[in-house]
Structure formats: structure tokens, C-alpha cells
Design an enzyme around this catalytic site. Structure first.
Site, PDB file in Angstrom:
ATOM      1  CB  SER A 123      -8.498   1.019   6.127  1.00 44.46           C
ATOM      2  OG  SER A 123      -9.215   2.202   6.316  1.00 44.46           O
ATOM      3  CE  LYS A 169      -3.784   2.048   2.752  1.00 39.10           C
ATOM      4  NZ  LYS A 169      -4.643   1.819   3.938  1.00 39.10           N
ATOM      5  CB  SER A 217      -7.803   3.766   3.130  1.00 41.75           C
ATOM      6  OG  SER A 217      -6.967   3.111   4.074  1.00 41.75           O
TER       7      SER A 217
END
Length: 445
Positions: free
Chosen positions: A177, A80, A153
Site C-alpha cells: 500500500s 495518511k 491504500s
């Protein structure tokens, strides 16, 4: 090569060591699949084709020479784009303070490299992991239906794993997330015990609530990535369900948000668990429904302090929603922050007592299937999306999201297993036992 990209990590490792597959060929296959399909999903921000092939070639040579770094050796993964990688831009999916060029890896990235993982690139996310898409980076779409979001996210990581672009990926989780994107994309996501994963070199959103963890296609694969992230061993063999005491968490706001298809999928899993000998009873904890507001009373001011200098220097670099949320956080009174921390402590004591009577807690992961867009944090739909997940960020408990099957729409439903502090391997082993009785999901992309 497509079928090879959907092997488990254990199956891939066995094929490497039998010389039936090679890290270079599998990495090239993953890069080819990304090139062919990611225009539909927008899951990657940075693709490291040259670098990942060089890492794969090194892994292949080491394995041939008898140097075996373990289960992740030569396995393509993704990171990420909140976590620093030396010499690779960190964007946080924002134009504010971005991109920065780190000189060293985040601790978790360094561990994964040492474990021999091949890093394909850095994945898309909601801006600074704060609940909204920056228009310059765009939404990550769902492999089950590209007209829907993959969640936030860590949506880029979840979509990439589900689509067969990589075998596992690093995510972060402050209110759900990791687990929410895992739920929407039909994969597994673990928010580990608070503090288990070292977040040095990972952009913070909320110091009190942030967790780093794995996204993968099975509980066993999530355990393997977690091992690489922490340097610790985690058992993920399916445990015997007979006599397992499960508390079915009852949330007061659930009826308002729950979609019938998600409820049906969840109830079907409960029925299978009871048939396997698990003992399930409804449970709740006083003041538990105050947790979502408490979570935001901690998250918002901490996020505003974290971004205080950047919002002053480059307000125009943020997307409008993110900028508004950061500015609003400065108005949260200290009394609200202190009350939230007091509730946090009180709930922790109540959950400790609850775990004297149950081994684990079970609930849906999210009350609905993937929507068209990520709901706003500040409205009722945002609270609904985090209904089941945010509580465990507030408490720091390990919580695992895993597929519960498909709804009548052909979209994944998901369930969540939460266990006592430090019992991450128990969550993984229960997840593996549930998976053993289900058909693995694979999106149509």
C-alpha cells in the site's frame, strides 16, 4: 512558486537557509496549489491551512534565530488519515467509528513535528486501508491521468506528492500500500524493515504485516522523511553499482499479469545496471508463489479481529466491500493461519540463504500501469497487483519502489529493490544510483 514545490528536500532546505525561499511562502504556495487542483485528484480529506501556516511561521522564526531542527525543518508534508494527530479528526476514510478526535499524536507524527516538518493535512485512502473505496470519500485519482486510480491504500499520499502538493508524505503498507501507489504515480515509496517505524497511534489493519513508511519524489527525500519518522540516520547517496550482485526475482504468475510496456521499462533499467557493472542473475525461492495466499490467510483474520467490535456496533458505517471482507475473515480457519505462519518462517530462512549470494533483489513493483479502479483484493487482479509487493510484507524485508520510466501510454512504470532485514539504507542508496541515470518524472497536472 510552482517550480519551488518540485525542488528536492535538500534543495528546499538550502534555499531556506540562504533566505531565497521562506517556509511561510512555500507552505502558502502548497496550499494554493491544493486549492486549485485537488478537486481533480481528491487526495486530501482534511486540509490544515491555518495550522500549517502557523507551523511554517514558527519554523521560519526558528531558522532565522539559528535553531535548526534538521532537513525537514519547514518542509510541507502530509499524513495518511490512519495516523492520529491531536485535535484533528481521524476518519480512516470510513463512516464506521469515524471521525474520532485523538488527544495525542501518533508516535510517528510526534517525531515528524519534532523534526520541524509542516503538516499540510491528512490524505485520502482506501477505507481502513482494506482495499476498497468508501463511496462517501471517493477514489483518489492519478495525477498522470485523473481517469485512473492513484492506487491503494496510500493513494492520497502518493498523489499529493506526485502533484507537488507536498514534498513527502506518510503512508502505510500491509501488502503493497506504499509501493503500489508510488508505482502508479511515478514516485518513490519505501516499505521499511518490519518494526522500524513505530505504529503506535496508527490504525492497524494487520499486526503481523503492517509497516509505516515514506512516499517522496526521490530516494534521498524518502530517506530524509524516514529519518524524521524514526530519529535515525539513513544514507541515501548513490552507491557504486560496479560489482553489485542483484537477483532478478522470478515469479511464476508474472507472465499472466505482465504488461509489455512495464516489462520493456524494467528490462531497459536492467540493461543500464549491467552496463554500470552490476551483476544480475535470475533467482527464485521454493514455495515463493504460495506467499500471496499466505499473506491473505494472515491479513484477513487479523483485520477481522481488529474490527470485531466496530463491525458489530456499526456495520452500516462500512462500505459494502470492506464490510464483506471483514465478515469473511471470521471464517478463515485457525489451521490456515498457522500454516501461513509456518510458510512465513520457512521463506524467511530461504531468503536469508539467498542473501548470502546476492546483495539485493530487483523486480517490477507492479505488473501493470495504473488502472481505472483499484482491483478487488479477493479476485485474480488483486493477487496480480500484489504479486511483487506482498511477499516482502510477509517477510518484513525493506522494499523500495521507484520509477523505471514511462510506457508508450505516457504512464509510469516502476521497479522494486528489496534488501536484507535492516538494510534499508542499502535499498535507498541503490535507488539513488538508479535515479542518477534517469530523468525525473513529473505529471502533466
Amino acid at each position: 512558486m510552482t517550480e519551488a514545490l518540485f525542488l528536492t528536500i535538500a534543495e528546499l532546505g538550502a534555499a531556506y537557509r540562504a533566505r531565497a525561499l521562506s517556509p511561510v511562502a512555500v507552505t502558502q504556495g502548497a496550499l494554493d496549489r491544493i486549492a486549485a487542483l485537488d478537486h481533480k485528484l481528491n487526495s486530501f480529506i482534511t486540509i490544515l491551512a491555518k495550522e500549517s501556516l502557523a507551523e511554517a511561521e514558527m519554523a521560519e522564526g526558528e531558522l532565522a534565530a539559528g535553531k535548526d531542527r534538521g532537513p525537514l525543518h519547514g518542509v510541507p508534508i502530509a499524513i495518511k488519515d490512519l495516523a492520529d494527530m491531536a485535535g484533528v479528526p481521524t476518519t480512516c476514510a470510513s463512516r464506521a467509528g469515524s471521525p474520532r478526535m485523538p488527544h495525542q499524536d501518533a508516535s510517528v507524527v510526534a517525531r515528524l513535528r519534532a523534526a520541524g516538518a509542516v503538516i499540510l493535512g491528512k490524505t485520502n485512502l482506501l477505507e481502513y486501508a482494506y482495499g476498497a473505496v468508501h463511496p462517501d470519500f471517493g477514489q483518489t485519482n492519478n495525477p498522470w491521468d485523473p481517469k485512473r486510480t492513484s492506487g491503494g491504500s496510500s493513494g492520497g499520499s502518493a498523489a499529493a506528492v506526485a502533484a507537488g502538493f507536498c514534498f513527502a508524505a506518510l503512508g502505510t503498507d500491509t501488502g503493497g500500500s506504499i509501493r503500489i501507489p508510488a508505482a502508479y504515480c511515478g514516485i518513490v515509496g519505501l516499505k521499511p524493515s518490519f518494526g522500524l517505524v513505530d505504529l503506535a497511534g496508527v490504525q492497524a489493519l494487520s499486526w503481523s504485516l503492517d509497516h509505516g513508511g515514506p512516499l517522496a519524489r526521490s530516494s534521498a527525500d524518502a530517506a530524509r522523511l524516514l529519518e524524521g519518522m524514526t530519529g535515525r540516520r539513513f544514507a541515501a547517496a548513490p552507491r557504486d553499482l560496479k560489482g553489485l550482485r542483484l537477483g532478478n526475482m522470478q515469479h511464476g504468475a508474472a507472465a499472466k499479469h505482465m504488461q509489455p510496456g512495464v516489462r520493456q521499462a524494467f528490462d531497459a533499467v536492467l540493461a543500464r545496471l549491467e552496463k554500470s557493472g552490476a551483476v544480475i542473475r535470475p533467482v527464485s525461492v521454493p514455495d515463493m508463489d504460495l506467499a500471496p495466499d499466505a499473506l491473505m490467510a494472515i491479513l484477513e483474520p487479523e483485520a477481522s479481529v481488529i474490527h470485531q467490535r466496530l463491525i458489530a456496533a456499526e456495520p452500516e458505517g462500512f462500505g459494502e466491500i470492506t464490510r464483506q471482507q471483514i465478515e469473511a475473515g471470521f471464517a478463515i480457519p485457525a489451521t490456515a493461519y498457522v500454516r501461513a505462519q509456518r510458510l512465513q518462517r520457512d521463506l524467511a530462512l530461504r531468503f536469508r540463504r539467498l542473501f548470502e549470494d546476492v546483495d539485493a533483489l530487483i523486480s517490477p513493483s507492479v505488473p501493470w500501469v495504473a488502472p481505472a479502479e483499484d482491483p478487488a483484493l479477493s479476485d485474480d487482479s488483486g493477487a496480480g497487483e500484489m504479486l511483487y509487493s506482498g511477499l516482502y510484507n510477509l517477510l518484513g524485508l525493506p522494499a523500495l519502489a521507484l520509477p523505471a520510466g514511462l510506457t508508450h501510454e505516457g504512464l509510469p512504470a516502476s521497479l522494486q529493490i528489496a534488501t536484507p532485514w535492516g538494510a534499508d539504507d542499502l535499498a535507498l542508496s541503490i535507488g539513488a544510483a538508479i535515479e542518477a541515470g534517469m530523468t525525473p518524472l513529473r505529471p502533466p497536472i
